[in-house]
Design a protein around this motif. Structure first.
Motif, PDB file in Angstrom:
ATOM      1  N   CYS A 217      12.436   6.260  -2.376  1.00 37.83           N
ATOM      2  CA  CYS A 217      11.238   5.360  -2.634  1.00 37.83           C
ATOM      3  C   CYS A 217      11.629   4.488  -1.361  1.00 37.83           C
ATOM      4  CB  CYS A 217      10.923   4.500  -3.688  1.00 37.83           C
ATOM      5  SG  CYS A 217      10.043   5.430  -5.112  1.00 37.83           S
ATOM      6  N   PHE A 218      10.599   3.807  -0.905  1.00 42.11           N
ATOM      7  CA  PHE A 218      11.384   2.762   0.350  1.00 42.11           C
ATOM      8  C   PHE A 218       9.844   2.310   1.417  1.00 42.11           C
ATOM      9  CE2 PHE A 218       9.858   7.039   2.393  1.00 42.11           C
ATOM     10  CZ  PHE A 218       8.589   7.407   2.897  1.00 42.11           C
ATOM     11  N   ASP A 219       9.544   1.147   2.464  1.00 41.90           N
ATOM     12  CA  ASP A 219       9.346   0.924   3.102  1.00 41.90           C
ATOM     13  C   ASP A 219       9.302   1.406   4.428  1.00 41.90           C
ATOM     14  OD1 ASP A 219       8.460  -1.018   0.643  1.00 41.90           O
ATOM     15  OD2 ASP A 219       9.867  -2.189   0.954  1.00 41.90           O
ATOM     16  N   VAL A 220       8.006   0.584   5.334  1.00 46.19           N
ATOM     17  CA  VAL A 220       7.689   1.815   6.719  1.00 46.19           C
ATOM     18  C   VAL A 220       7.122   0.326   7.154  1.00 46.19           C
ATOM     19  CG1 VAL A 220       7.180   3.957   5.781  1.00 46.19           C
ATOM     20  CG2 VAL A 220       5.502   2.497   6.286  1.00 46.19           C
TER      21      VAL A 220
ATOM     22  N   SER B 283      -2.228  -3.078   2.495  1.00 39.71           N
ATOM     23  CA  SER B 283      -1.122  -3.816   1.116  1.00 39.71           C
ATOM     24  C   SER B 283      -0.728  -3.323   0.375  1.00 39.71           C
ATOM     25  CB  SER B 283      -1.812  -5.689   1.105  1.00 39.71           C
ATOM     26  OG  SER B 283      -3.185  -5.189   0.826  1.00 39.71           O
ATOM     27  N   ARG B 284      -1.468  -2.641  -0.171  1.00 40.09           N
ATOM     28  CA  ARG B 284      -1.586  -1.914  -1.551  1.00 40.09           C
ATOM     29  C   ARG B 284      -0.105  -1.457  -1.459  1.00 40.09           C
ATOM     30  NH1 ARG B 284      -2.803   2.107  -3.130  1.00 40.09           N
ATOM     31  NH2 ARG B 284      -3.946   1.814  -5.716  1.00 40.09           N
ATOM     32  N   LYS B 285       0.640  -2.098  -2.697  1.00 45.05           N
ATOM     33  CA  LYS B 285       2.066  -0.965  -2.857  1.00 45.05           C
ATOM     34  C   LYS B 285       2.355   0.267  -3.982  1.00 45.05           C
ATOM     35  CE  LYS B 285       3.937  -3.363   0.035  1.00 45.05           C
ATOM     36  NZ  LYS B 285       5.276  -2.801   0.918  1.00 45.05           N
ATOM     37  N   LEU B 286       3.303   0.698  -3.873  1.00 44.33           N
ATOM     38  CA  LEU B 286       3.860   1.711  -5.065  1.00 44.33           C
ATOM     39  C   LEU B 286       4.755   0.760  -5.882  1.00 44.33           C
ATOM     40  CD1 LEU B 286       3.781   5.042  -3.865  1.00 44.33           C
ATOM     41  CD2 LEU B 286       1.797   4.341  -4.592  1.00 44.33           C
ATOM     42  N   THR B 287       4.289   1.082  -7.043  1.00 43.60           N
ATOM     43  CA  THR B 287       5.187   0.460  -8.316  1.00 43.60           C
ATOM     44  C   THR B 287       5.848   0.687  -9.377  1.00 43.60           C
ATOM     45  OG1 THR B 287       3.158  -0.140 -10.283  1.00 43.60           O
ATOM     46  CG2 THR B 287       4.052  -2.184  -7.849  1.00 43.60           C
TER      47      THR B 287
ATOM     48  N   CYS C  18       8.769  14.706   4.148  1.00 42.88           N
ATOM     49  CA  CYS C  18       6.975  14.824   3.693  1.00 42.88           C
ATOM     50  C   CYS C  18       6.462  13.593   2.074  1.00 42.88           C
ATOM     51  CB  CYS C  18       7.029  15.611   2.610  1.00 42.88           C
ATOM     52  SG  CYS C  18       6.883  17.362   3.672  1.00 42.88           S
ATOM     53  N   SER C  19       6.087  12.597   2.593  1.00 42.34           N
ATOM     54  CA  SER C  19       5.878  11.749   1.645  1.00 42.34           C
ATOM     55  C   SER C  19       4.191  11.218   1.161  1.00 42.34           C
ATOM     56  CB  SER C  19       6.793  10.258   2.097  1.00 42.34           C
ATOM     57  OG  SER C  19       8.048  10.296   2.650  1.00 42.34           O
ATOM     58  N   LEU C  20       4.284  10.620   0.136  1.00 43.06           N
ATOM     59  CA  LEU C  20       3.043   9.910  -0.615  1.00 43.06           C
ATOM     60  C   LEU C  20       2.910   7.961   0.123  1.00 43.06           C
ATOM     61  CD1 LEU C  20       1.775  11.879  -3.081  1.00 43.06           C
ATOM     62  CD2 LEU C  20       1.271  13.018  -0.941  1.00 43.06           C
ATOM     63  N   VAL C  21       2.159   7.973   0.624  1.00 47.44           N
ATOM     64  CA  VAL C  21       2.454   6.507   0.554  1.00 47.44           C
ATOM     65  C   VAL C  21       1.480   6.194   0.141  1.00 47.44           C
ATOM     66  CG1 VAL C  21       2.679   6.553   3.263  1.00 47.44           C
ATOM     67  CG2 VAL C  21      -0.005   6.229   2.466  1.00 47.44           C
ATOM     68  N   ALA C  22       1.195   4.295  -0.974  1.00 45.61           N
ATOM     69  CA  ALA C  22       0.523   3.599  -1.546  1.00 45.61           C
ATOM     70  C   ALA C  22      -1.239   3.373  -0.581  1.00 45.61           C
ATOM     71  CB  ALA C  22       0.657   2.449  -1.702  1.00 45.61           C
TER      72      ALA C  22
ATOM     73  N   ASP D  22       6.033   1.328   0.495  1.00 47.70           N
ATOM     74  CA  ASP D  22       5.118   1.882   0.280  1.00 47.70           C
ATOM     75  C   ASP D  22       5.336   2.843   0.300  1.00 47.70           C
ATOM     76  OD1 ASP D  22       4.677  -0.800   2.092  1.00 47.70           O
ATOM     77  OD2 ASP D  22       5.584  -0.351   3.244  1.00 47.70           O
ATOM     78  N   ALA D  23       5.974   4.033   0.368  1.00 46.97           N
ATOM     79  CA  ALA D  23       6.178   5.360  -0.316  1.00 46.97           C
ATOM     80  C   ALA D  23       7.210   5.906  -1.039  1.00 46.97           C
ATOM     81  CB  ALA D  23       6.152   6.050   1.617  1.00 46.97           C
ATOM     82  N   GLU D  24       6.631   7.345  -1.101  1.00 47.23           N
ATOM     83  CA  GLU D  24       8.521   8.339  -2.509  1.00 47.23           C
ATOM     84  C   GLU D  24       8.349   9.233  -1.149  1.00 47.23           C
ATOM     85  OE1 GLU D  24       8.907   9.787  -6.546  1.00 47.23           O
ATOM     86  OE2 GLU D  24       7.991   8.061  -6.499  1.00 47.23           O
TER      87      GLU D  24
END
Length: 209
Positions: free
Chosen positions: A105-108, A201-205, A191-195, A126-128
């Protein structure tokens, strides 16, 4: 071959001596015993009966005094600046995107598309990553490389998106090498999915399903 040549040389010398001895008018006549046996006198050859028994007892034990004993003590400690620029240096939790693995998981940061700030999947992010695949082939431009990378991710991104609870993800992210990076052998496509999309401003938690 050397032994054969030496033997022939000795034989020729012997025959030459015998032939010259037969033509000389001063030679003595064969004795009666030689006449009866029908044999001509044979020359006698002598071989040294004693060979050297001692070899030099001392051999050189050291190198010449002027032989160089010092070697260069310093080697270049830094890479050329243009080579270093191809490999991003992590700052804190930031790493080059191609070091990400499936499940990370990471921020971009839109201003740093080649970087990823790795985060805990239990914290807002932001993404996984759902797939890492290698790009193969030769591409004339970044555009054709981008299209090839998107094609590699397409099926996985669609499947993974469909498996998430409604409203969990709103977009996808495909990261691929640019020309200079690809030319030095870095070929990972992430290849990643993002919130959210477009810097929302939405995030994965939590980890994706």
């Amino acid at each position: 071959m050397i032994a054969v040549v030496v033997a022939v040389g000795v034989l020729a010398a012997v025959l030459l001596v015998v032939t010259q001895g037969g033509d000389s008018s001063d030679d003595k006549s064969p004795t009666d015993s030689d006449t009866r046996t029908g044999r001509s006198p044979a020359p006698s050859l002598s071989i040294p009966s004693k060979l050297p028994t001692e070899l030099p007892s001392r051999l050189p034990s050291g190198l010449p005094s002027n032989f160089p004993t010092d070697f260069p003590s310093g080697l270049p400690s830094a890479l050329p600046s243009d080579l270093e620029s191809l490999f991003a240096v992590p700052a804190g939790d930031e790493i080059p995107y191609y070091m990400l693995k499936k499940g990370d998981c990471f921020d971009v940061d839109s201003s740093l598309p080649g970087q990823a700030a790795r985060q805990s999947c239990r914290e807002p992010h932001d993404a996984e990553v759902v797939r890492v695949v290698e790009l193969e082939g030769t591409y004339a431009s970044d555009t054709t490389r981008s299209e090839a990378a998107s094609a590699l991710c397409e099926k996985t991104l669609r499947r993974e998106t469909a498996e998430q609870p409604a409203g969990t993800v709103r977009g996808t992210l495909v990261q691929y090498p640019d020309t200079s990076t690809y030319d030095v052998g870095i070929d990972n496509v992430t290849c990643s999915l993002v919130a959210d999309t477009g810097g929302g401003s939405r995030k994965l938690t939590k980890p994706l399903a």
